[in-house]
Design a protein around this motif. Structure first.
Motif, PDB file in Angstrom:
ATOM      1  N   PHE A 216       0.842  -1.198   0.000  1.00 48.04           N
ATOM      2  CA  PHE A 216       0.000   0.000   0.000  1.00 48.04           C
ATOM      3  C   PHE A 216       0.874   1.244   0.000  1.00 48.04           C
ATOM      4  O   PHE A 216       1.999   1.217   0.489  1.00 48.04           O
ATOM      5  N   MET A 217       0.307   2.337  -0.545  1.00 50.07           N
ATOM      6  CA  MET A 217       0.952   3.646  -0.445  1.00 50.07           C
ATOM      7  C   MET A 217      -0.145   4.605   0.026  1.00 50.07           C
ATOM      8  O   MET A 217      -1.245   4.599  -0.519  1.00 50.07           O
ATOM      9  N   VAL A 218       0.159   5.396   1.034  1.00 48.96           N
ATOM     10  CA  VAL A 218      -0.858   6.299   1.581  1.00 48.96           C
ATOM     11  C   VAL A 218      -0.651   7.698   0.997  1.00 48.96           C
ATOM     12  O   VAL A 218       0.377   8.334   1.248  1.00 48.96           O
ATOM     13  N   VAL A 225       3.861   0.700   2.680  1.00 49.69           N
ATOM     14  CA  VAL A 225       3.637  -0.411   3.590  1.00 49.69           C
ATOM     15  C   VAL A 225       4.068  -1.717   2.926  1.00 49.69           C
ATOM     16  O   VAL A 225       3.677  -1.986   1.789  1.00 49.69           O
ATOM     17  N   VAL A 226       4.860  -2.514   3.642  1.00 46.83           N
ATOM     18  CA  VAL A 226       5.191  -3.860   3.173  1.00 46.83           C
ATOM     19  C   VAL A 226       4.796  -4.864   4.249  1.00 46.83           C
ATOM     20  O   VAL A 226       5.146  -4.717   5.421  1.00 46.83           O
ATOM     21  N   GLU A 250      -1.875   1.535  -8.849  1.00 47.03           N
ATOM     22  CA  GLU A 250      -3.165   1.207  -8.242  1.00 47.03           C
ATOM     23  C   GLU A 250      -3.063   0.899  -6.762  1.00 47.03           C
ATOM     24  O   GLU A 250      -4.065   0.647  -6.098  1.00 47.03           O
ATOM     25  N   LYS A 251      -1.834   0.925  -6.208  1.00 46.29           N
ATOM     26  CA  LYS A 251      -1.670   0.510  -4.812  1.00 46.29           C
ATOM     27  C   LYS A 251      -1.946   1.635  -3.805  1.00 46.29           C
ATOM     28  O   LYS A 251      -1.632   1.497  -2.626  1.00 46.29           O
ATOM     29  N   ILE A 252      -2.503   2.727  -4.279  1.00 47.46           N
ATOM     30  CA  ILE A 252      -2.733   3.866  -3.383  1.00 47.46           C
ATOM     31  C   ILE A 252      -3.987   3.688  -2.533  1.00 47.46           C
ATOM     32  O   ILE A 252      -4.976   3.128  -2.990  1.00 47.46           O
ATOM     33  N   ILE A 319      -5.651  -6.732  -3.960  1.00 47.43           N
ATOM     34  CA  ILE A 319      -4.571  -6.499  -2.987  1.00 47.43           C
ATOM     35  C   ILE A 319      -3.627  -7.704  -2.929  1.00 47.43           C
ATOM     36  O   ILE A 319      -2.860  -7.852  -1.976  1.00 47.43           O
ATOM     37  N   ARG A 320      -3.703  -8.569  -3.940  1.00 48.61           N
ATOM     38  CA  ARG A 320      -2.775  -9.699  -4.110  1.00 48.61           C
ATOM     39  C   ARG A 320      -2.720 -10.611  -2.883  1.00 48.61           C
ATOM     40  O   ARG A 320      -1.627 -10.980  -2.435  1.00 48.61           O
TER      41      ARG A 320
END
Ligand code: SF4
Lengths: 491, 220
Positions: A216-218, A225-226, A250-252, A319-320
């Motif tokens: 994720f990226m905020v 985030v990992v 798309e990871k936002i 979210i894999r």
């Protein structure tokens, strides 16, 4: 485009070979059933699962609908926190950026924490071509890398290997990459893990450059985030002087608070744990703690094309977690390699042909790699309607129609090749020998029957030009029987 | 045109069909729970202990006055010959042990850390429902790598004030500008036939000491 497993046969052939491989099938079956059962238990523990799933879907949908705004916000906040943001329109550009950044450090090796995005763009190969060696540090990725193999599962990439095979790989290959396997290494998991620990620790302790992805990226804070289990992620994120993260756009998520949803749903959906052993978050750089230089490479590589498809864009919510792989009857038999992409299973069947287009035979066959039983949709923590997208993509391939490729609108011609057709036929044969899947599939076929082609593509076209294909009935026979006869004598 | 402009342009064109301008605040239904179940403070601490143990952390409980003896005992049991100490750690905690202390210096190398047997830290918040400790790199927790490289981590949690029930409650207490490490049990992998093995890369042994009360306070 890179990322395709070069020379891969289309799904039906690859699946056919895989289904005949008994060891592979046994390993897969054991693994998917174990994770599946554990996951159900972990999910049952939280009484508000449905609400969390809905919130996760809404957060992702909202973000995707305003992706331009959130990307700009993220860029600002990462920059303000001391990081540098780079934009990569495709795989080649991303690889060029990372290669340049590594070269600027003067280093010739990097340690990597498992990342789907860097696999997608074939970063390791690109670095290798420039004389930079990339070490995968996740135990399963190490097994895959040493075995000159490909990952077959999102979460457990070496799921297709059993302990005996792993011992053999360690014994014969570790020496060529660094510290060799200890003398007399046996096949107990504890010993194998210990051999990996010693082999990799040597690399972590001297590494100057780390490469990661992110879950994720905020946008609000610029935080990445990992989520992981082994600690190799923490090693790569904190010991090197330079950290380069390659992350799909798309990871936002918009805010820090949004993590409260995904940090509850992701671990339970993926490893079936209340929480994974390690989660790391970092916001730019911190004085005296961790890397002094941080680069974020924002990757498009087909994501904006996927976003342009009104039905297909929901795949970007993913979210894999890999839950859909573990419930998929087709994945269970065919294994991850048959999908010919870094994203296997149901999500791969809808994501890969969208990211890469359907020009190749394998990509055109992927939307057929499913029985449409709907189990993937049921488990998905962000409620991606995978069957809906599969049917939509099948229609696109068979009938053609408007799609977006590299930002430009193009009209796809109806499939000329036979891949889709052959896949469909094999799919049918498989489904007919599996009545449960057939039943579920029929229900969806009825729901989507307006999408079904009235003429056959390829060589069947001439035949069907003067005949209509039989229409799919509004209700599957079995359902009608069940309804009108109450299931009596149905067996 | 820069790739930034290319990508942002593509995003905008891709979203041409979208007319949704619901503000973020209204876009998400947050009717999910803030915590799961009703518990007393003591029950929440018990749940933390239970879930930590379930993930193979070793849990100990003591009062503040008993803490130095407990830590000394844990280091002795492991046969530790050196213990890493974050700069702001309460000196009292190690008052009862003779194990040589290694200060965490900015210039100490990863190889030096690798030679240390144990590390003792505090945490910033612990989550009962998930059995998670969160460290934020504060002076009594040290930099991220000190709890990663040594094989034995002793983490002290002040109960009940550092304990929350749930993930949503924890995020409220955390500062996203700090580098955070969430720890739920020791390092683990299930990559080999799904057999769980502890400690591939991180510490193989995680011991958690739940400390109640203040030193010198009279406890009933
Ligand atoms: S599609 Fe859903 S279930 Fe499958 S990996 Fe993505 S988030 Fe998980």
């Amino acid at each position: 485009m890179s990322g395709t497993f070069v020379g891969m046969p289309a799904f039906p052939e690859a699946a056919h070979d895989a289904v005949n491989n008994r060891t592979l099938r046994g390993n897969l079956r054991h693994a998917t059933h174990t994770i599946r059962a554990k996951r159900a238990k972990a999910v049952a523990e939280v009484s508000d699962w449905a609400a969390l799933r809905e919130a996760g879907k809404q957060i992702k949908d909202h973000t995707l609908r305003h992706l331009d705004r959130y990307l700009v916000q993220l860029e600002e906040s990462v920059t303000a926190a001391g990081g540098t943001v780079h934009w990569a329109a495709d795989a080649d550009e991303a690889n060029r950026i990372v290669t340049r950044l590594v070269k600027e450090t003067g280093e010739t090796e990097v340690v990597k924490v498992k990342s789907m995005a860097t696999q997608e763009i074939a970063l390791n190969e690109a670095l290798e071509a420039e004389g930079i060696r990339a070490y995968e540090t996740d135990l399963a990725e190490l097994i895959v890398q040493l075995g000159k193999d490909r990952p077959s599962h999102i979460l457990v990439p070496a799921i297709h290997r059993n302990r005996g095979e792993i011992r053999d790989i360690f014994r014969s290959e570790m020496g060529a990459w660094g510290r060799p396997a200890p003398e007399g290494l046996t096949d107990t998991p504890a010993e194998l893990a210990d051999a990996a620990r010693l082999h990799l620790r040597e690399k972590f302790l001297r590494a100057k450059v780390g490469v990661s992805g992110a879950n994720f990226m905020v946008a609000e804070t610029g935080t990445l985030v990992v989520v992981e289990s082994e600690g190799n992620g923490r090693m790569c994120l904190t010991l090197p002087e330079t950290l380069i993260s390659v992350v799909g756009i798309e990871k936002i998520v918009p805010t820090w608070q949004d993590l409260e949803v995904f940090l509850q749903t992701l671990p339970r959906s993926s490893t079936a744990e209340r929480m994974n052993p390690y989660t790391s978050t970092w916001t730019g750089t911190t004085d005296g703690d961790g890397p002094r230089t941080f680069h974020l490479v924002l990757l498009d590589n087909g994501r904006t094309d996927t976003l342009a498809d009104e039905v297909g864009r929901q795949a970007l919510r993913c979210i894999r977690c890999s839950a859909c792989l573990n419930v998929c009857p087709v994945y269970e038999r065919a294994g991850g390699h048959a999908y010919g992409s870094v994203y296997p299973g149901p999500i791969g069947a809808i994501l890969s042909p969208q990211l890469r287009g359907t020009a190749s035979e394998i990509d055109a066959s992927l939307p057929y790699a499913s029985s449409l039983c709907g189990a993937c949709y049921e488990v998905c923590p962000v409620a991606i309607d995978i069957p809906e997208v599969l049917v939509h993509l099948r229609e696109r391939i068979v009938e053609g129609g408007p799609v977006t490729r590299e930002g430009a609108k193009v009209v796809l011609k109806p499939a000329k090749g036979h891949a889709a057709e052959r896949a469909a036929m094999r799919g049918a044969r498989w489904a007919f020998s599996h009545p449960g899947a057939l039943r579920a599939g029929q229900r969806l076929a009825s729901r989507t029957r307006r999408f079904h082609p009235r003429t056959l593509p390829g060589p069947g076209k001439a035949w069907s030009a003067s005949r209509d294909l039989p229409e799919v009935p509004a209700e599957p026979f079995r359902d009608w029987w069940q309804r009108t006869h109450g299931g009596k004598d149905a067996k | 045109m820069s790739s930034r402009d290319v990508i942002l342009g593509r995003v905008r064109r891709a979203l041409a069909d979208v007319s949704d301008d619901t503000p973020y605040e209204q876009a998400v239904d947050r009717s999910y729970l803030r915590e799961h179940g009703a518990r007393s403070v003591a029950e929440t601490v018990d749940l933390l202990a239970e879930n930590l143990a379930d993930y193979r952390a070793i849990v100990h409980r003591c009062t503040a006055d008993g803490l130095p003896a407990v830590i000394a005992g844990l280091l002795a049991d492991r046969g530790s010959t050196s213990v890493l100490v974050p700069p702001g750690l309460d000196g009292e905690w190690l008052a009862a042990t003779g194990v040589p202390r290694v200060p965490d210096r900015a210039d100490s190398t990863a190889h030096e850390l690798d030679r240390v047997d144990s590390v003792v830290t505090a945490c910033t918040v612990a989550i009962a429902e998930t059995g998670t400790l969160v460290l934020d790199g504060g002076p009594e927790q040290g930099r991220r790598r000190v709890t990663l490289v040594p094989d034995h981590h002793i983490c002290v949690v002040r109960v009940p004030d550092q304990v929350v029930s749930s993930v949503p409650q924890a995020l409220l207490r955390l500062d996203p500008t700090r580098p955070l490490t969430w720890i739920s049990g020791p390092s683990a992998t299930s990559d080999i036939e799904l057999d769980r093995v502890e400690g591939v890369h991180g510490p193989r042994i995680l011991e958690v000491v739940l400390v109640s009360g203040r030193p010198g306070a009279v406890t009933a």
